[in-house]
Each structure stands twice: as C-alpha cells, then as structure tokens.
Design an enzyme around this catalytic site. Structure first.
Site, PDB file in Angstrom:
ATOM      1  N   GLY A   1       0.818  -1.199   0.000  1.00 29.17           N
ATOM      2  CA  GLY A   1       0.000   0.000   0.000  1.00 29.17           C
ATOM      3  C   GLY A   1       0.852   1.248   0.000  1.00 29.17           C
ATOM      4  O   GLY A   1       0.334   2.354   0.045  1.00 29.17           O
TER       5      GLY A   1
ATOM      6  N   TYR B   1      -6.732   2.405 -14.728  1.00 23.29           N
ATOM      7  CA  TYR B   1      -6.844   2.932 -13.360  1.00 23.29           C
ATOM      8  C   TYR B   1      -6.962   4.458 -13.324  1.00 23.29           C
ATOM      9  O   TYR B   1      -6.833   5.050 -12.249  1.00 23.29           O
ATOM     10  CB  TYR B   1      -5.586   2.582 -12.547  1.00 23.29           C
ATOM     11  CG  TYR B   1      -5.266   1.118 -12.433  1.00 23.29           C
ATOM     12  CD1 TYR B   1      -6.148   0.232 -11.806  1.00 23.29           C
ATOM     13  CD2 TYR B   1      -4.071   0.618 -12.921  1.00 23.29           C
ATOM     14  CE1 TYR B   1      -5.822  -1.112 -11.688  1.00 23.29           C
ATOM     15  CE2 TYR B   1      -3.747  -0.727 -12.802  1.00 23.29           C
ATOM     16  CZ  TYR B   1      -4.632  -1.583 -12.187  1.00 23.29           C
ATOM     17  OH  TYR B   1      -4.307  -2.911 -12.069  1.00 23.29           O
TER      18      TYR B   1
ATOM     19  N   CYS C   1      -6.514   0.700 -32.076  1.00 24.32           N
ATOM     20  CA  CYS C   1      -7.848   1.037 -32.538  1.00 24.32           C
ATOM     21  C   CYS C   1      -8.869   0.843 -31.421  1.00 24.32           C
ATOM     22  O   CYS C   1      -9.618  -0.129 -31.358  1.00 24.32           O
ATOM     23  CB  CYS C   1      -8.184   0.242 -33.787  1.00 24.32           C
ATOM     24  SG  CYS C   1      -7.253   0.908 -35.165  1.00 24.32           S
ATOM     25  N   GLU C   2      -8.824   1.785 -30.516  1.00 25.90           N
ATOM     26  CA  GLU C   2      -9.627   1.891 -29.300  1.00 25.90           C
ATOM     27  C   GLU C   2      -9.254   3.276 -28.823  1.00 25.90           C
ATOM     28  O   GLU C   2      -8.208   3.785 -29.196  1.00 25.90           O
ATOM     29  CB  GLU C   2      -9.107   0.920 -28.228  1.00 25.90           C
ATOM     30  CG  GLU C   2      -9.643  -0.467 -28.280  1.00 25.90           C
ATOM     31  CD  GLU C   2     -10.890  -0.668 -27.454  1.00 25.90           C
ATOM     32  OE1 GLU C   2     -11.326   0.296 -26.778  1.00 25.90           O
ATOM     33  OE2 GLU C   2     -11.425  -1.773 -27.504  1.00 25.90           O
TER      34      GLU C   2
ATOM     35  N   GLU D   1       4.959  -6.412   1.847  1.00 28.32           N
ATOM     36  CA  GLU D   1       5.022  -6.904   0.459  1.00 28.32           C
ATOM     37  C   GLU D   1       4.992  -5.752  -0.535  1.00 28.32           C
ATOM     38  O   GLU D   1       4.033  -5.608  -1.299  1.00 28.32           O
ATOM     39  CB  GLU D   1       3.827  -7.815   0.192  1.00 28.32           C
ATOM     40  CG  GLU D   1       3.721  -8.994   1.117  1.00 28.32           C
ATOM     41  CD  GLU D   1       2.295  -9.519   1.214  1.00 28.32           C
ATOM     42  OE1 GLU D   1       1.368  -8.928   0.625  1.00 28.32           O
ATOM     43  OE2 GLU D   1       2.112 -10.522   1.896  1.00 28.32           O
ATOM     44  N   PRO D   2       5.998  -4.911  -0.538  1.00 29.43           N
ATOM     45  CA  PRO D   2       5.969  -3.777  -1.456  1.00 29.43           C
ATOM     46  C   PRO D   2       6.209  -4.198  -2.905  1.00 29.43           C
ATOM     47  O   PRO D   2       7.102  -5.010  -3.171  1.00 29.43           O
ATOM     48  CB  PRO D   2       7.137  -2.907  -0.964  1.00 29.43           C
ATOM     49  CG  PRO D   2       8.065  -3.863  -0.304  1.00 29.43           C
ATOM     50  CD  PRO D   2       7.217  -4.961   0.286  1.00 29.43           C
ATOM     51  N   GLY D   3       5.392  -3.699  -3.799  1.00 27.59           N
ATOM     52  CA  GLY D   3       5.613  -3.920  -5.230  1.00 27.59           C
ATOM     53  C   GLY D   3       6.032  -2.597  -5.856  1.00 27.59           C
ATOM     54  O   GLY D   3       7.201  -2.318  -6.103  1.00 27.59           O
TER      55      GLY D   3
ATOM     56  N   ARG E   1      -2.058   1.435 -17.471  1.00 30.19           N
ATOM     57  CA  ARG E   1      -2.463   2.079 -16.213  1.00 30.19           C
ATOM     58  C   ARG E   1      -3.288   3.353 -16.424  1.00 30.19           C
ATOM     59  O   ARG E   1      -4.280   3.555 -15.713  1.00 30.19           O
ATOM     60  CB  ARG E   1      -1.248   2.357 -15.321  1.00 30.19           C
ATOM     61  CG  ARG E   1      -0.536   1.099 -14.846  1.00 30.19           C
ATOM     62  CD  ARG E   1       0.539   1.381 -13.816  1.00 30.19           C
ATOM     63  NE  ARG E   1      -0.032   1.718 -12.527  1.00 30.19           N
ATOM     64  CZ  ARG E   1      -0.099   2.942 -12.030  1.00 30.19           C
ATOM     65  NH1 ARG E   1       0.398   3.970 -12.678  1.00 30.19           N
ATOM     66  NH2 ARG E   1      -0.666   3.142 -10.870  1.00 30.19           N
TER      67      ARG E   1
ATOM     68  N   TYR F   1       3.673  -2.530 -12.959  1.00 30.03           N
ATOM     69  CA  TYR F   1       2.424  -2.781 -13.702  1.00 30.03           C
ATOM     70  C   TYR F   1       2.462  -2.134 -15.087  1.00 30.03           C
ATOM     71  O   TYR F   1       1.435  -1.693 -15.599  1.00 30.03           O
ATOM     72  CB  TYR F   1       1.196  -2.324 -12.887  1.00 30.03           C
ATOM     73  CG  TYR F   1       1.235  -2.846 -11.470  1.00 30.03           C
ATOM     74  CD1 TYR F   1       1.025  -4.194 -11.216  1.00 30.03           C
ATOM     75  CD2 TYR F   1       1.533  -2.012 -10.396  1.00 30.03           C
ATOM     76  CE1 TYR F   1       1.105  -4.696  -9.925  1.00 30.03           C
ATOM     77  CE2 TYR F   1       1.616  -2.505  -9.101  1.00 30.03           C
ATOM     78  CZ  TYR F   1       1.404  -3.845  -8.875  1.00 30.03           C
ATOM     79  OH  TYR F   1       1.490  -4.338  -7.606  1.00 30.03           O
TER      80      TYR F   1
HETATM   81  C1  LIG Z   1      -0.431  -6.448  -5.405  1.00 29.42           C
HETATM   82  C2  LIG Z   1      -0.073  -6.910  -4.085  1.00 29.42           C
HETATM   83  C3  LIG Z   1       0.957  -6.287  -3.372  1.00 29.42           C
HETATM   84  C4  LIG Z   1       1.747  -5.120  -3.905  1.00 29.42           C
HETATM   85  O1  LIG Z   1       1.033  -3.940  -3.995  1.00 29.42           O
HETATM   86  P1  LIG Z   1       1.765  -2.596  -4.435  1.00 29.42           P
HETATM   87  O2  LIG Z   1       0.723  -1.570  -4.432  1.00 29.42           O
HETATM   88  O3  LIG Z   1       2.351  -2.814  -5.800  1.00 29.42           O
HETATM   89  O4  LIG Z   1       2.862  -2.333  -3.476  1.00 29.42           O
HETATM   90  C5  LIG Z   1       1.283  -6.813  -2.134  1.00 29.42           C
HETATM   91  N1  LIG Z   1       0.617  -7.871  -1.603  1.00 29.42           N
HETATM   92  C6  LIG Z   1      -0.371  -8.487  -2.266  1.00 29.42           C
HETATM   93  C7  LIG Z   1      -1.040  -9.650  -1.650  1.00 29.42           C
HETATM   94  C8  LIG Z   1      -0.761  -8.033  -3.518  1.00 29.42           C
HETATM   95  O5  LIG Z   1      -1.761  -8.640  -4.156  1.00 29.42           O
END
Ligand SMILES: *Cc1c(COP(=O)(O)O)cnc(C)c1O
Length: 404
Positions: free
Chosen positions: A222, A306, A332-333, A263-265, A302, A360
C-alpha cells in the site's frame, strides 16, 4: 551517491535498442529498498517484493541480491522466484481463488503459504494438519487506497477472510490442528495516510490474540509513490517508527517476538522504470493537438485502466516551447495516455518519456491489435543491458495451430 539516469542515457538506449522500450534503473530499486529497510531497522522486518509488479528474471535476481524476499500470487511466480535463486522460505505465496492443487504444489516446493478462504483453509487443515505451517489472510474491512479497483479491504472485496468470520477460522484451526504462523492483510495500493496502516495493525493485534504460535504479522503493501508533481510518498520513516513501537508494545502482551513482514511492489520498482516511445505523428484536429505515439494500452494500460497519471517529458526537445497536447496511442480503441498535457514542443520522431513506469507497466502488456510487446533494458552501474528482446512477428503465431 545515487545518480539518477540521465536523458542522454535514455536517448542512447532508444538509439541502441529502439522504441517502445521499458528501461529499469537498478540503483533506484536499491535506493527504495534501503529506504524501507532503514525505516524499519528498529524491529526485525522482512520485505517480500510483490513481483506481480515486474517479473523480469533480472529484476528478481537483483531483489535477491539486495536481500529482499518475494511475494508471489501465482505458482508460476513462485517458480520464477526459485529460478532467480530465492530459497523456498524466502518466498510467500499469496494466491486468491486458485485451485487447491496449486496450493499443494506450493507446499511441495516448500514455500510459505498464505490462505485467504475458509474452504481452502479447511482443505489445507484436513490434508496437512499441524504438519505444514500457514499464514491466514484477514480482510479487516478497512477502506483504503487510490482507486476502487486496487482497493482490496472493502466489504465487497474477494480478498481475505473477513474478521467477522473469526469464530469459523478458529473452529477450522482447532479441529484440524493447523499451525498458524502468521497473519496477513493487504488493504490496497497507494495509501498516503500512515494511520491506515496503524488501524490495520490494531485489527491484526485483535486477531492475533486468538493464536498462540504466531511468528510474524504481514501488513501487505500500500506504499504510495509520487506520480504527479507534488504528489506525496508514503512517509516510511514515520510509519517505521510508529509501527515498530506498536508492535513492541504488543509483543510484551503477547509474550513472543513477532517479525513484521511487508510486500511492497510499486514502491520498489515503479520509479526505477522509464517507458520510452516515439512520436509517430502530430495530428491537429478542430479541438486539440494529438501526439500519436508508437505504443498504446497494449504496452502501458495504467492510464486507461486505473485513470493513472504518468508524467511525460519530451527528451528529444527538452528546451522547446511549451505547448498543450493530448497524448494517444496507435491502438484502434480510445487509448489516451494524457489529456491537455504541457510538453516541450513535440516534433514527429521525438522521444517521449513516461516516468514511473516500472510497476504494472510491461507486466500488464499484451499483443492487442497484433502489436509486438516492447523490449526491456536494465541500466546498472552506468551500463545498459537488454533484458528482454522485443517481440517479433513470429511470436504472434507461437502456440497457434494452423488447421485450415
Ligand atoms: C499487489 C499486491 C501487493 C503489492 O502492492 P503494491 O501496491 O504494488 O505495493 C502486495 N501484496 C499483495 C497480496 C498483492 O496482491
């Protein structure tokens, strides 16, 4: 000292490898990782890179070198992680609505497993009992995050087991003798307010009191990164201080030490990424001036999916007069990247840079309109490495079977 990638380096990449191309800056990933790590140095904390944001094997290997762990949402991500060198215990599998066989496969591979459904929890308990530890994904019903589509904690969400089902969870755990090693929640993406994490943590503490053998509390992700000029970033330093203090207090009551997991993405990879496209055409209509680029939502979805904002700059003409453009793709959209964007004058052939495109971006790309997926490049120690070849025409036919 951290040196950002320069426009000249990006122009060189475009020259050498063509466009459209995703470029990831390794040292930026490292900088983000260390920022997080430092913010939580007051407490044993692990960071599981949520690899669905960007799974190029080189990015996974780099994360492993940095010392990160890995969060996976599919069994194939788990296998990629193992291939990249992660130990099974460094991997957390957090699937949703998968067939039980996928979970059995994850057990066979020896990774940590996060379960988000009572039916699966029951099957798991019946099959493994106390023989294999589990983590339970709780839905705290905290509304958070930037966009409904990326908010996962609300009442209508398909994610997690509701806190209101605690009695049922306890029944399953007790009758099947499950060993619950951790509790997890992930309330959404792009949370600006540190207090949302604290609120979520309070809910986890409440649930934790029902289990005696916990080893960690996983707060998911988050973390927000700035997309627009002036956008806030989640204040990880304050977050680290406050969370650490709260967990220490709880540990005293709980009588066991608890690791914090995250769990940072996006936080780790978003800003490392640049997406380079070429202005194919300038098209003046009665209402606006379009820049049509050699890409579309087949490469970066994105903005359309989003309503995400990506900063765009014209790196071929950085001192040109400022003008207003609508930046669109060639699909073509209706694939509008940006309306009414002020850019330095764009000429046909100029290179536009989409900022913050590491998360993403490539990962959600497709072959829509039978267009080719872009190449990926990693810049590390000042050198540019091609880490994925651009699709070729033959890739469009791969797996197709001609029967006529
Ligand atoms: C997508 C996801 C994340 C990563 O979210 P970010 O907004 O990219 O940091 C972490 N944990 C779980 C379970 C997810 O599905």
């Amino acid at each position: 000292m951290y040196e950002p990638v320069t426009n000249q380096q990006l122009l060189d990449v475009a020259n050498e490898f063509g466009t459209p191309v995703y470029v990831y800056h390794a040292e930026k990933i490292a900088q983000q990782y260390h920022k997080l790590k430092d913010a939580f140095k007051g407490h044993p904390t692990k960071f599981f890179y949520a690899c669905k944001a960007l799974t190029n094997i080189n990015v996974l290997k780099y994360m492993h070198q940095l010392g990160a762990s890995l969060d996976c949402v599919s069994i194939n991500e788990v296998k990629l992680g193992l291939k990249a060198g992660f130990e099974p215990k460094q991997i957390l599998f957090t699937p949703n609505c998968v067939d039980f066989s996928e979970i059995v496969e994850a057990v066979d591979l020896g990774v940590n497993i996060n379960i988000d459904n009572i039916s699966i929890l029951e099957q798991f308990g019946n099959r493994y009992g106390s023989g294999y530890p589990v983590c339970i994904r709780i839905n705290p019903h905290i509304e958070a995050g930037g966009n409904y589509k990326i908010s996962t904690g609300h009442i209508d969400s398909k994610f997690g087991i509701s806190i209101h089902q605690m009695r049922h969870i306890e029944r399953v755990v007790k009758t099947t003798h499950l060993h619950v090693q951790g509790l997890h929640m992930h309330t959404g993406s792009e949370i600006k307010d540190v207090n949302v994490f604290l609120q979520a943590l309070d809910v986890l503490f409440e649930v934790a009191r029902h289990f005696k053998e916990l080893e960690f509390l996983d707060l998911g992700s988050g973390f927000k990164v700035p997309y627009k000029e002036g956008d806030p970033e989640t204040d990880v330093v304050t977050l680290g201080a406050k969370l650490t203090e709260a967990v220490k207090e709880f540990e005293a009551e709980y009588n066991r030490s608890l690791e914090i997991w995250f769990e940072p993405g996006k936080y780790l990879v978003s800003e490392s990424g640049s997406f380079l496209v070429k202005a194919n055409v300038i098209k003046q209509t009665t209402a606006t001036v379009f820049v049509g680029v050699n890409s579309g939502f087949n490469h970066l979805i994105r903005p359309m999916f989003y309503d995400a904002y990506h900063r765009i700059t014209n790196i071929s003409n950085p001192t040109g007069a400022e003008r207003i453009y609508t930046v669109v793709g060639n699909i073509c959209e209706t694939d509008t990247f940006a309306w009414d964007r002020v850019l330095n004058e764009v000429r046909e052939g100029d290179l536009l840079l989409f900022h913050n495109a590491g998360a993403y971006g490539f990962e959600m790309s497709s072959n829509f309109n039978s267009r080719l997926k872009p190449a990926e490049v990693m810049i590390k120690d000042g050198k540019a490495f091609l880490i994925r070849e651009r699709d070729e025409f033959k890739d469009l036919l791969r797996n197709q079977i001609e029967v006529l």
